[in-house]
Write a protein that holds these residues in place. Structure first.
Motif, PDB file in Angstrom:
ATOM      1  N   PRO A 125      44.277 -20.943  22.582  1.00 23.62           N
ATOM      2  CA  PRO A 125      42.890 -21.200  22.176  1.00 23.62           C
ATOM      3  C   PRO A 125      42.850 -21.859  20.798  1.00 23.62           C
ATOM      4  O   PRO A 125      43.679 -21.569  19.939  1.00 23.62           O
ATOM      5  N   ALA A 126      41.899 -22.751  20.612  1.00 18.78           N
ATOM      6  CA  ALA A 126      41.692 -23.359  19.300  1.00 18.78           C
ATOM      7  C   ALA A 126      41.120 -22.296  18.366  1.00 18.78           C
ATOM      8  O   ALA A 126      40.288 -21.490  18.772  1.00 18.78           O
ATOM      9  N   GLU A 127      41.586 -22.298  17.145  1.00 17.38           N
ATOM     10  CA  GLU A 127      41.089 -21.353  16.140  1.00 17.38           C
ATOM     11  C   GLU A 127      40.010 -22.037  15.316  1.00 17.38           C
ATOM     12  O   GLU A 127      40.261 -23.071  14.699  1.00 17.38           O
ATOM     13  N   ILE A 128      38.828 -21.453  15.311  1.00 12.56           N
ATOM     14  CA  ILE A 128      37.708 -22.007  14.561  1.00 12.56           C
ATOM     15  C   ILE A 128      37.277 -20.992  13.515  1.00 12.56           C
ATOM     16  O   ILE A 128      37.114 -19.808  13.823  1.00 12.56           O
ATOM     17  N   LEU A 129      37.111 -21.452  12.286  1.00 13.40           N
ATOM     18  CA  LEU A 129      36.542 -20.607  11.236  1.00 13.40           C
ATOM     19  C   LEU A 129      35.124 -21.096  10.996  1.00 13.40           C
ATOM     20  O   LEU A 129      34.908 -22.239  10.607  1.00 13.40           O
ATOM     21  N   LEU A 130      34.168 -20.230  11.275  1.00 11.94           N
ATOM     22  CA  LEU A 130      32.757 -20.520  11.048  1.00 11.94           C
ATOM     23  C   LEU A 130      32.345 -19.820   9.758  1.00 11.94           C
ATOM     24  O   LEU A 130      32.452 -18.595   9.657  1.00 11.94           O
ATOM     25  N   ILE A 131      31.890 -20.597   8.791  1.00 14.77           N
ATOM     26  CA  ILE A 131      31.443 -20.039   7.513  1.00 14.77           C
ATOM     27  C   ILE A 131      29.926 -20.197   7.481  1.00 14.77           C
ATOM     28  O   ILE A 131      29.402 -21.284   7.213  1.00 14.77           O
ATOM     29  N   GLU A 132      29.240 -19.107   7.815  1.00 15.58           N
ATOM     30  CA  GLU A 132      27.797 -19.146   8.057  1.00 15.58           C
ATOM     31  C   GLU A 132      27.216 -17.759   7.817  1.00 15.58           C
ATOM     32  O   GLU A 132      27.762 -16.772   8.308  1.00 15.58           O
ATOM     33  N   ASP A 133      26.115 -17.680   7.055  1.00 13.84           N
ATOM     34  CA  ASP A 133      25.523 -16.379   6.756  1.00 13.84           C
ATOM     35  C   ASP A 133      24.310 -16.038   7.613  1.00 13.84           C
ATOM     36  O   ASP A 133      23.851 -14.908   7.600  1.00 13.84           O
ATOM     37  N   ASN A 134      23.816 -16.981   8.408  1.00  8.31           N
ATOM     38  CA  ASN A 134      22.651 -16.723   9.249  1.00  8.31           C
ATOM     39  C   ASN A 134      23.116 -16.182  10.599  1.00  8.31           C
ATOM     40  O   ASN A 134      23.743 -16.912  11.377  1.00  8.31           O
ATOM     41  N   ALA A 180      33.095 -15.991   8.634  1.00  6.52           N
ATOM     42  CA  ALA A 180      32.982 -15.520   7.248  1.00  6.52           C
ATOM     43  C   ALA A 180      31.520 -15.737   6.855  1.00  6.52           C
ATOM     44  O   ALA A 180      30.987 -16.820   7.056  1.00  6.52           O
ATOM     45  N   THR A 181      30.886 -14.695   6.323  1.00 12.22           N
ATOM     46  CA  THR A 181      29.450 -14.796   6.036  1.00 12.22           C
ATOM     47  C   THR A 181      29.146 -15.181   4.596  1.00 12.22           C
ATOM     48  O   THR A 181      27.984 -15.287   4.220  1.00 12.22           O
ATOM     49  N   ASP A 182      30.173 -15.398   3.785  1.00 10.57           N
ATOM     50  CA  ASP A 182      29.957 -15.903   2.431  1.00 10.57           C
ATOM     51  C   ASP A 182      31.207 -16.649   1.975  1.00 10.57           C
ATOM     52  O   ASP A 182      32.260 -16.568   2.607  1.00 10.57           O
ATOM     53  N   ASP A 186      42.041 -24.384  13.213  1.00  9.96           N
ATOM     54  CA  ASP A 186      42.209 -25.768  13.648  1.00  9.96           C
ATOM     55  C   ASP A 186      40.996 -26.592  13.235  1.00  9.96           C
ATOM     56  O   ASP A 186      41.062 -27.813  13.150  1.00  9.96           O
ATOM     57  N   LEU A 187      39.873 -25.899  13.000  1.00 12.17           N
ATOM     58  CA  LEU A 187      38.610 -26.536  12.649  1.00 12.17           C
ATOM     59  C   LEU A 187      37.798 -25.551  11.829  1.00 12.17           C
ATOM     60  O   LEU A 187      37.771 -24.355  12.136  1.00 12.17           O
ATOM     61  N   ILE A 188      37.145 -26.051  10.778  1.00  9.34           N
ATOM     62  CA  ILE A 188      36.265 -25.220   9.957  1.00  9.34           C
ATOM     63  C   ILE A 188      34.857 -25.785  10.047  1.00  9.34           C
ATOM     64  O   ILE A 188      34.646 -26.979   9.811  1.00  9.34           O
ATOM     65  N   LEU A 189      33.912 -24.924  10.425  1.00 11.77           N
ATOM     66  CA  LEU A 189      32.488 -25.276  10.427  1.00 11.77           C
ATOM     67  C   LEU A 189      31.885 -24.589   9.221  1.00 11.77           C
ATOM     68  O   LEU A 189      31.933 -23.360   9.103  1.00 11.77           O
ATOM     69  N   LEU A 190      31.322 -25.356   8.304  1.00  8.91           N
ATOM     70  CA  LEU A 190      30.889 -24.838   7.013  1.00  8.91           C
ATOM     71  C   LEU A 190      29.423 -25.119   6.732  1.00  8.91           C
ATOM     72  O   LEU A 190      29.002 -26.279   6.727  1.00  8.91           O
ATOM     73  N   ASP A 191      28.665 -24.057   6.492  1.00  4.45           N
ATOM     74  CA  ASP A 191      27.284 -24.202   6.032  1.00  4.45           C
ATOM     75  C   ASP A 191      27.328 -24.373   4.516  1.00  4.45           C
ATOM     76  O   ASP A 191      28.169 -23.767   3.850  1.00  4.45           O
TER      77      ASP A 191
END
Length: 146
Positions: A6-15, A38-40, A61-66
């Motif tokens: 599986p692809a590893e995604i880090l979602l950095i989002e507090d909502n 990660a929420t902060d 593998d991918l970072i989604l950043l707010d």
């Protein structure tokens, strides 16, 4: 390309609502993936640095950043990621409610790979996140973690 894990995604989002929508969008896509949240900004960097509590955190593998996150804003996190030798090559997709030109310019100047303004409409949001995941995780050739 055959996906062996599986692809590893880090979602950095507090909502929490946006976290749920991203999960829904990516789980319904064609690419097998595992999402860490990660929420902060401090938690995000602790995750990426394998700090206490995150010793076994996978290399994303991918970072989604707010951009609008507490403790350390998205610009500071982006700067830290791009200065971090073991994760600097990981693509960072800015996924934010901001539509300000200065935020777009600053994000790219700091090394963001992509800037997406979150659509307000839920179905559009799901479609944008799903297509973003499929693009970065199945079409783009990414460097393997070393």
């Amino acid at each position: 390309r055959v996906q062996t894990r599986p692809a590893e995604i880090l979602l950095i989002e507090d909502n929490p609502g946006d976290v749920e929508l991203v999960h829904e969008a990516l789980q319904s896509g064609r690419v097998l993936n595992r999402i860490s949240v990660a929420t902060d900004g401090e938690a995000a960097m602790a995750f990426l640095n394998h700090a206490r509590g995150f010793e076994n955190a996978p290399r994303p593998d991918l970072i989604l950043l707010d951009l609008n996150i507490p403790k350390k804003d998205g610009f500071e996190v982006l700067e830290d990621i791009k200065d971090h030798p073991s994760v600097s090559s990981v693509p960072v997709v800015i996924l934010t409610s901001s539509q300000a030109d200065r935020d777009v310019v600053k994000s790219y100047n700091l090394g963001a790979n992509c800037f997406i303004s979150k659509p307000v409409d839920v179905d559009e949001f799901l479609a944008v996140v799903r297509s973003t995941g499929e693009f970065w995780l199945s079409l783009v050739k990414l460097p393997l973690g070393v």
